[in-house]
Write an enzyme that holds these catalytic residues in place. Structure first.
Site, PDB file in Angstrom:
ATOM      1  N   SER A 135     -56.681 -80.926  83.949  1.00 52.14           N
ATOM      2  CA  SER A 135     -56.231 -81.997  84.835  1.00 52.14           C
ATOM      3  C   SER A 135     -55.290 -82.892  84.039  1.00 52.14           C
ATOM      4  O   SER A 135     -55.652 -83.383  82.971  1.00 52.14           O
ATOM      5  CB  SER A 135     -57.463 -82.769  85.315  1.00 52.14           C
ATOM      6  OG  SER A 135     -57.083 -83.886  86.058  1.00 52.14           O
ATOM      7  N   LYS A 161     -53.508 -78.949  87.004  1.00 49.57           N
ATOM      8  CA  LYS A 161     -53.700 -79.873  88.140  1.00 49.57           C
ATOM      9  C   LYS A 161     -52.997 -81.174  87.797  1.00 49.57           C
ATOM     10  O   LYS A 161     -53.259 -81.765  86.743  1.00 49.57           O
ATOM     11  CB  LYS A 161     -55.201 -80.082  88.355  1.00 49.57           C
ATOM     12  CG  LYS A 161     -55.608 -81.378  89.023  1.00 49.57           C
ATOM     13  CD  LYS A 161     -57.071 -81.311  89.465  1.00 49.57           C
ATOM     14  CE  LYS A 161     -57.764 -82.668  89.364  1.00 49.57           C
ATOM     15  NZ  LYS A 161     -59.183 -82.614  89.789  1.00 49.57           N
ATOM     16  N   LEU A 162     -52.099 -81.589  88.685  1.00 50.49           N
ATOM     17  CA  LEU A 162     -51.392 -82.849  88.463  1.00 50.49           C
ATOM     18  C   LEU A 162     -52.047 -83.936  89.305  1.00 50.49           C
ATOM     19  O   LEU A 162     -52.250 -83.760  90.508  1.00 50.49           O
ATOM     20  CB  LEU A 162     -49.921 -82.740  88.883  1.00 50.49           C
ATOM     21  CG  LEU A 162     -49.070 -81.664  88.205  1.00 50.49           C
ATOM     22  CD1 LEU A 162     -47.623 -81.758  88.719  1.00 50.49           C
ATOM     23  CD2 LEU A 162     -49.103 -81.822  86.687  1.00 50.49           C
ATOM     24  N   LYS A 163     -52.349 -85.045  88.675  1.00 47.11           N
ATOM     25  CA  LYS A 163     -52.808 -86.212  89.420  1.00 47.11           C
ATOM     26  C   LYS A 163     -51.587 -86.797  90.121  1.00 47.11           C
ATOM     27  O   LYS A 163     -50.523 -86.927  89.481  1.00 47.11           O
ATOM     28  CB  LYS A 163     -53.391 -87.235  88.452  1.00 47.11           C
ATOM     29  CG  LYS A 163     -54.708 -86.785  87.841  1.00 47.11           C
ATOM     30  CD  LYS A 163     -55.745 -86.702  88.919  1.00 47.11           C
ATOM     31  CE  LYS A 163     -57.152 -86.674  88.364  1.00 47.11           C
ATOM     32  NZ  LYS A 163     -58.144 -86.681  89.443  1.00 47.11           N
ATOM     33  N   ASP A 189     -53.931 -83.518  92.852  1.00 45.42           N
ATOM     34  CA  ASP A 189     -55.136 -84.282  93.207  1.00 45.42           C
ATOM     35  C   ASP A 189     -54.739 -85.729  93.460  1.00 45.42           C
ATOM     36  O   ASP A 189     -54.231 -86.408  92.572  1.00 45.42           O
ATOM     37  CB  ASP A 189     -56.140 -84.206  92.050  1.00 45.42           C
ATOM     38  CG  ASP A 189     -57.437 -84.948  92.354  1.00 45.42           C
ATOM     39  OD1 ASP A 189     -57.600 -85.432  93.496  1.00 45.42           O
ATOM     40  OD2 ASP A 189     -58.291 -85.037  91.450  1.00 45.42           O
ATOM     41  N   ASN A 191     -56.930 -88.151  94.840  1.00 46.57           N
ATOM     42  CA  ASN A 191     -58.054 -89.112  94.776  1.00 46.57           C
ATOM     43  C   ASN A 191     -57.956 -90.179  95.867  1.00 46.57           C
ATOM     44  O   ASN A 191     -58.036 -91.380  95.590  1.00 46.57           O
ATOM     45  CB  ASN A 191     -58.134 -89.783  93.394  1.00 46.57           C
ATOM     46  CG  ASN A 191     -58.622 -88.865  92.309  1.00 46.57           C
ATOM     47  OD1 ASN A 191     -57.869 -88.509  91.408  1.00 46.57           O
ATOM     48  ND2 ASN A 191     -59.869 -88.439  92.381  1.00 46.57           N
ATOM     49  N   GLU A 214     -55.837 -81.814  96.664  1.00 47.03           N
ATOM     50  CA  GLU A 214     -57.218 -82.280  96.625  1.00 47.03           C
ATOM     51  C   GLU A 214     -57.310 -83.719  97.134  1.00 47.03           C
ATOM     52  O   GLU A 214     -56.552 -84.589  96.696  1.00 47.03           O
ATOM     53  CB  GLU A 214     -57.690 -82.185  95.169  1.00 47.03           C
ATOM     54  CG  GLU A 214     -59.157 -82.411  94.962  1.00 47.03           C
ATOM     55  CD  GLU A 214     -59.517 -82.314  93.469  1.00 47.03           C
ATOM     56  OE1 GLU A 214     -58.682 -81.869  92.652  1.00 47.03           O
ATOM     57  OE2 GLU A 214     -60.640 -82.711  93.126  1.00 47.03           O
ATOM     58  N   ASP A 239     -62.949 -83.290  97.662  1.00 46.57           N
ATOM     59  CA  ASP A 239     -63.748 -83.660  96.493  1.00 46.57           C
ATOM     60  C   ASP A 239     -64.662 -84.817  96.915  1.00 46.57           C
ATOM     61  O   ASP A 239     -65.807 -84.598  97.317  1.00 46.57           O
ATOM     62  CB  ASP A 239     -62.797 -84.053  95.346  1.00 46.57           C
ATOM     63  CG  ASP A 239     -63.483 -84.683  94.146  1.00 46.57           C
ATOM     64  OD1 ASP A 239     -64.721 -84.721  94.105  1.00 46.57           O
ATOM     65  OD2 ASP A 239     -62.784 -85.165  93.218  1.00 46.57           O
ATOM     66  N   LYS A 263     -68.603 -80.904  92.303  1.00 42.94           N
ATOM     67  CA  LYS A 263     -68.983 -81.705  91.133  1.00 42.94           C
ATOM     68  C   LYS A 263     -70.467 -81.991  91.280  1.00 42.94           C
ATOM     69  O   LYS A 263     -70.881 -82.723  92.184  1.00 42.94           O
ATOM     70  CB  LYS A 263     -68.230 -83.037  91.122  1.00 42.94           C
ATOM     71  CG  LYS A 263     -66.792 -82.965  90.656  1.00 42.94           C
ATOM     72  CD  LYS A 263     -66.183 -84.351  90.659  1.00 42.94           C
ATOM     73  CE  LYS A 263     -64.714 -84.289  90.298  1.00 42.94           C
ATOM     74  NZ  LYS A 263     -64.007 -85.508  90.750  1.00 42.94           N
ATOM     75  N   GLY A 291     -64.529 -81.804  87.244  1.00 37.78           N
ATOM     76  CA  GLY A 291     -64.936 -82.391  85.963  1.00 37.78           C
ATOM     77  C   GLY A 291     -64.878 -83.897  86.066  1.00 37.78           C
ATOM     78  O   GLY A 291     -64.138 -84.447  86.879  1.00 37.78           O
TER      79      GLY A 291
HETATM   80  O1  NPG Z   1     -61.524 -82.395  83.248  1.00 39.70           O
HETATM   81  O2  NPG Z   1     -63.332 -83.551  83.214  1.00 39.70           O
HETATM   82  C1  NPG Z   1     -62.173 -83.363  83.586  1.00 39.70           C
HETATM   83  C2  NPG Z   1     -61.546 -84.379  84.509  1.00 39.70           C
HETATM   84  C3  NPG Z   1     -60.915 -83.784  85.690  1.00 39.70           C
HETATM   85  O3  NPG Z   1     -59.325 -84.959  86.957  1.00 39.70           O
HETATM   86  C4  NPG Z   1     -60.466 -84.814  86.655  1.00 39.70           C
HETATM   87  N1  NPG Z   1     -61.415 -85.610  87.144  1.00 39.70           N
HETATM   88  O4  NPG Z   1     -60.826 -86.960  90.334  1.00 39.70           O
HETATM   89  O5  NPG Z   1     -61.471 -85.045  89.679  1.00 39.70           O
HETATM   90  C5  NPG Z   1     -61.160 -86.194  89.451  1.00 39.70           C
HETATM   91  C6  NPG Z   1     -61.144 -86.700  88.024  1.00 39.70           C
HETATM   92  C7  NPG Z   1     -62.130 -87.765  87.724  1.00 39.70           C
HETATM   93  C8  NPG Z   1     -62.346 -88.122  86.440  1.00 39.70           C
HETATM   94  C9  NPG Z   1     -62.835 -88.393  88.683  1.00 39.70           C
HETATM   95  C10 NPG Z   1     -63.259 -89.097  86.108  1.00 39.70           C
HETATM   96  C11 NPG Z   1     -63.739 -89.381  88.351  1.00 39.70           C
HETATM   97  C12 NPG Z   1     -63.951 -89.725  87.082  1.00 39.70           C
END
Ligand code: NPG
Length: 368
Positions: A135, A161-163, A189, A191, A214, A239, A263, A291
């Site tokens: 990510s 995966k690009l935020k 992603d 969020n 996502e 998610d 998750k 993750g």
């Molecule tokens: O590789 O552990 C990892 C992080 C992957 O992008 C990732 N997690 O929105 O999925 C998500 C994001 C996240 C991280 C969400 C921390 C919440 C807390």
């Protein structure tokens, strides 16, 4: 099995680089670890709640509070216990799935260590290695992003995966496609950063042949996702909206998603996570393991889960080095784009005492 007591341990793990998402920037991972002592064995669970309630309503201090005041006392009062009963015993307490997941994981780990059986075996894993994605956080500039992606591809990650967020979406995706080509497995992603009014804008991602987008909309906007899914060709993955097998079933029935991010912390534990896997597998819906910047303890369990047959897409189960210079456990190292599933009893990994001491901020013992 009977719980003798539970230790809550707060650790502060510095990240190798800041991790920016549409909801905030992390520089240190503030982790709550749960250690269950059953007399026969001890087991570990990692609570994935973040320091602030920006991803979900849970946050580390609240998780510690609900564990201390409500969850551990209920479990301690149960005359006889196995890990499969934990969720039922804790069910009267509403919500707090990440806190519950950590406690259930600690009990399951203790039970499996005592029985000499691994998480992977218990879950029904069919692989001993899992392919890994990474990510990539929101960056200050496109060149900086391209450098980061180039580095991860060179390390062997098999999916990027690009935020994304409004103002950082189509251009970064275009730049990554132009520089690295169409063969790279690529997904984005959001969020929850968009609304249904952005549907036409999000359709501009269609030409880039993404694996999925996502959680573009609010976690409660399941119907909105169903509408959006008809207006864009990129598959929608949920998610934040998926908090249980029941909400997963509803989302699939509504057509709100065609892929699910699992998750375990978000859904209350690995046993519920497996139910979601089973549900999706029965409906031919691909899943992948998310993750939450886990240490080696949480990562070990995630990797075991990701070895189930329905996990057909690479997950965010990156190597330890993606986040931490020194992990709490023996580090997970990427080999040919994959991580090895720990074969040992329980999680198959344990905290390294010296590292654990070093990063511990506070400990608290709750006696049964
Ligand atoms: O590789 O552990 C990892 C992080 C992957 O992008 C990732 N997690 O929105 O999925 C998500 C994001 C996240 C991280 C969400 C921390 C919440 C807390």
């Amino acid at each position: 099995m009977k719980i003798r007591g539970v230790e809550l341990r707060r650790v502060a793990m510095p990240l190798v680089a800041p991790f920016r998402t549409s909801f905030g920037t992390e520089t240190t991972r503030d982790v709550l670890l749960v250690r269950a002592d059953t007399g026969d064995a001890e087991g570990w669970g990692e609570c994935v709640a973040m320091a602030e309630p920006l991803y979900s309503p849970e946050y580390t201090d609240a998780a510690a509070d609900v564990l201390r005041r409500f969850l551990v006392p209920r479990l301690a009062a149960a005359p006889h216990l196995d890990a499969y009963q934990v969720a039922g015993v804790l069910a009267p307490i509403k919500g707090h799935r990440m806190a519950k997941a950590a406690l259930e994981t600690a009990v399951l780990d203790a039970e499996l260590r005592a029985a000499g059986r691994s998480f992977a075996r218990e879950f029904g894993a069919v692989r001993d290695r899992v392919p890994c994605g990474v990510s990539v956080g929101i960056m200050d500039s496109i060149p900086q992003l391209l450098d980061a992606v180039a580095g991860y591809l060179a390390e062997g990650y098999v999916r990027i995966k690009l935020k994304i967020e409004p103002g950082w979406d189509v251009e970064p995706v275009r730049a990554v496609r132009e520089r690295f080509g169409d063969d790279v497995l690529l997904q984005v992603d959001a969020n929850t950063a968009y609304t249904l009014a952005d549907a036409r804008h999000l359709a501009r991602l269609d030409p880039f042949d993404l694996l999925l987008i996502e959680q573009p909309l609010d976690e409660e906007d399941v119907l909105g996702h169903a509408t959006l899914a008809k207006q864009i060709s990129t598959p929608v993955c949920l998610d934040e909206s998926i908090t249980s097998a029941r909400t997963a079933a509803a989302a699939l029935t509504l057509g709100a998603c065609s892929v699910v991010n699992i998750k375990p912390g978000r859904v209350g534990g690995y046993l519920e996570a497996r139910r979601i896997h089973d549900l999706c597998a029965a409906h031919g819906v691909p899943v992948w393991c998310g993750g939450m910047l886990e240490t080696g303890l949480g990562r070990a369990a995630n990797v075991a889960l990701a070895a189930l047959p329905g996990f057909t897409l690479p997950g965010d189960t990156s190597a330890s080095g993606r986040y931490f210079a020194t992990d709490l456990t023996e580090p997970f190292v990427l080999e040919d784009g994959a991580l090895a599933v720990p074969p040992g009893p329980g999680l198959g990994v344990s905290p390294l005492p010296a590292v654990l001491d070093d990063v511990t901020v506070a400990t608290e013992w709750i006696s049964a």
